[in-house]
Design a protein around this motif. Sequence first.
Motif, PDB file in Angstrom:
ATOM      1  N   ILE A  88       0.878  -1.166   0.000  1.00 19.66           N
ATOM      2  CA  ILE A  88       0.000   0.000   0.000  1.00 19.66           C
ATOM      3  C   ILE A  88       0.914   1.214   0.000  1.00 19.66           C
ATOM      4  O   ILE A  88       1.831   1.309   0.820  1.00 19.66           O
ATOM      5  N   LEU A  89       0.682   2.122  -0.928  1.00 15.60           N
ATOM      6  CA  LEU A  89       1.431   3.372  -0.982  1.00 15.60           C
ATOM      7  C   LEU A  89       0.739   4.375  -0.080  1.00 15.60           C
ATOM      8  O   LEU A  89      -0.495   4.442  -0.048  1.00 15.60           O
ATOM      9  N   VAL A  90       1.509   5.155   0.636  1.00 11.61           N
ATOM     10  CA  VAL A  90       0.958   6.177   1.519  1.00 11.61           C
ATOM     11  C   VAL A  90       1.811   7.426   1.396  1.00 11.61           C
ATOM     12  O   VAL A  90       3.038   7.342   1.452  1.00 11.61           O
ATOM     13  N   HIS A  91       1.168   8.556   1.187  1.00 10.89           N
ATOM     14  CA  HIS A  91       1.919   9.802   1.292  1.00 10.89           C
ATOM     15  C   HIS A  91       1.027  10.877   1.891  1.00 10.89           C
ATOM     16  O   HIS A  91      -0.185  10.728   1.947  1.00 10.89           O
ATOM     17  N   ASN A  92       1.673  11.911   2.381  1.00  6.24           N
ATOM     18  CA  ASN A  92       0.934  12.988   3.027  1.00  6.24           C
ATOM     19  C   ASN A  92       0.933  14.240   2.173  1.00  6.24           C
ATOM     20  O   ASN A  92       1.794  14.410   1.305  1.00  6.24           O
ATOM     21  N   HIS A  93      -0.053  15.077   2.402  1.00  3.88           N
ATOM     22  CA  HIS A  93      -0.099  16.410   1.822  1.00  3.88           C
ATOM     23  C   HIS A  93      -0.073  17.393   2.989  1.00  3.88           C
ATOM     24  O   HIS A  93      -1.082  17.556   3.681  1.00  3.88           O
ATOM     25  N   VAL A 122      -0.499  -3.909  -5.852  1.00  2.00           N
ATOM     26  CA  VAL A 122      -0.622  -2.597  -5.227  1.00  2.00           C
ATOM     27  C   VAL A 122      -2.091  -2.479  -4.836  1.00  2.00           C
ATOM     28  O   VAL A 122      -2.962  -2.429  -5.692  1.00  2.00           O
ATOM     29  N   LEU A 123      -2.370  -2.493  -3.541  1.00  2.00           N
ATOM     30  CA  LEU A 123      -3.753  -2.532  -3.061  1.00  2.00           C
ATOM     31  C   LEU A 123      -4.413  -1.166  -3.005  1.00  2.00           C
ATOM     32  O   LEU A 123      -5.628  -1.064  -3.188  1.00  2.00           O
ATOM     33  N   ASP A 124      -3.645  -0.132  -2.734  1.00  2.00           N
ATOM     34  CA  ASP A 124      -4.228   1.203  -2.603  1.00  2.00           C
ATOM     35  C   ASP A 124      -3.109   2.230  -2.573  1.00  2.00           C
ATOM     36  O   ASP A 124      -1.940   1.892  -2.383  1.00  2.00           O
ATOM     37  N   HIS A 125      -3.483   3.473  -2.796  1.00  2.00           N
ATOM     38  CA  HIS A 125      -2.600   4.608  -2.563  1.00  2.00           C
ATOM     39  C   HIS A 125      -3.416   5.563  -1.707  1.00  2.00           C
ATOM     40  O   HIS A 125      -4.423   6.103  -2.152  1.00  2.00           O
ATOM     41  N   VAL A 126      -2.994   5.718  -0.477  1.00  2.00           N
ATOM     42  CA  VAL A 126      -3.708   6.529   0.499  1.00  2.00           C
ATOM     43  C   VAL A 126      -2.959   7.838   0.695  1.00  2.00           C
ATOM     44  O   VAL A 126      -1.740   7.838   0.897  1.00  2.00           O
TER      45      VAL A 126
END
Length: 144
Positions: A88-93, A122-126
Amino acid sequence: MNYQAIKIKLPLRVKEASGAQIKTPEKVAEICADMREMSQESLQVLSLNAKYKLVNRHLITLGLANSSLLHAREMFRAAIADNAVAIILVHNHPSGDPTPSQEDLSSTRKIIEAGKIIGIDVLDHVIIGDQTYSMRELGTVNFK
């Protein structure tokens, strides 16, 4: 004929999952809650086993106030080392607005395609901002 022997040492240790099963973007946001407080964009990868349990959390890039580099090579290097079957990809704004940019969407599509080739889903990008934005849940990107 002249033959040479080469000794190769292979790592046999596999990190076992110790975390909870990750089924929702809310669970991702809970695991990565510290990203809300960051003043720079951070891109992280959650490596998961076959039961979608967290194996490891990797910081891939630490960017600027409003951008971070995203490349498939770095995403999958960590996942392969963890023997992960999914990520799962995760990034912040840091601005608080979790709406994905066109670059976020384009990069995510490329990473999904790379994952298909090497056999890691790749299950999601949050995206974490004032709220949590799930590209899978909102149908922004096709993860199949």
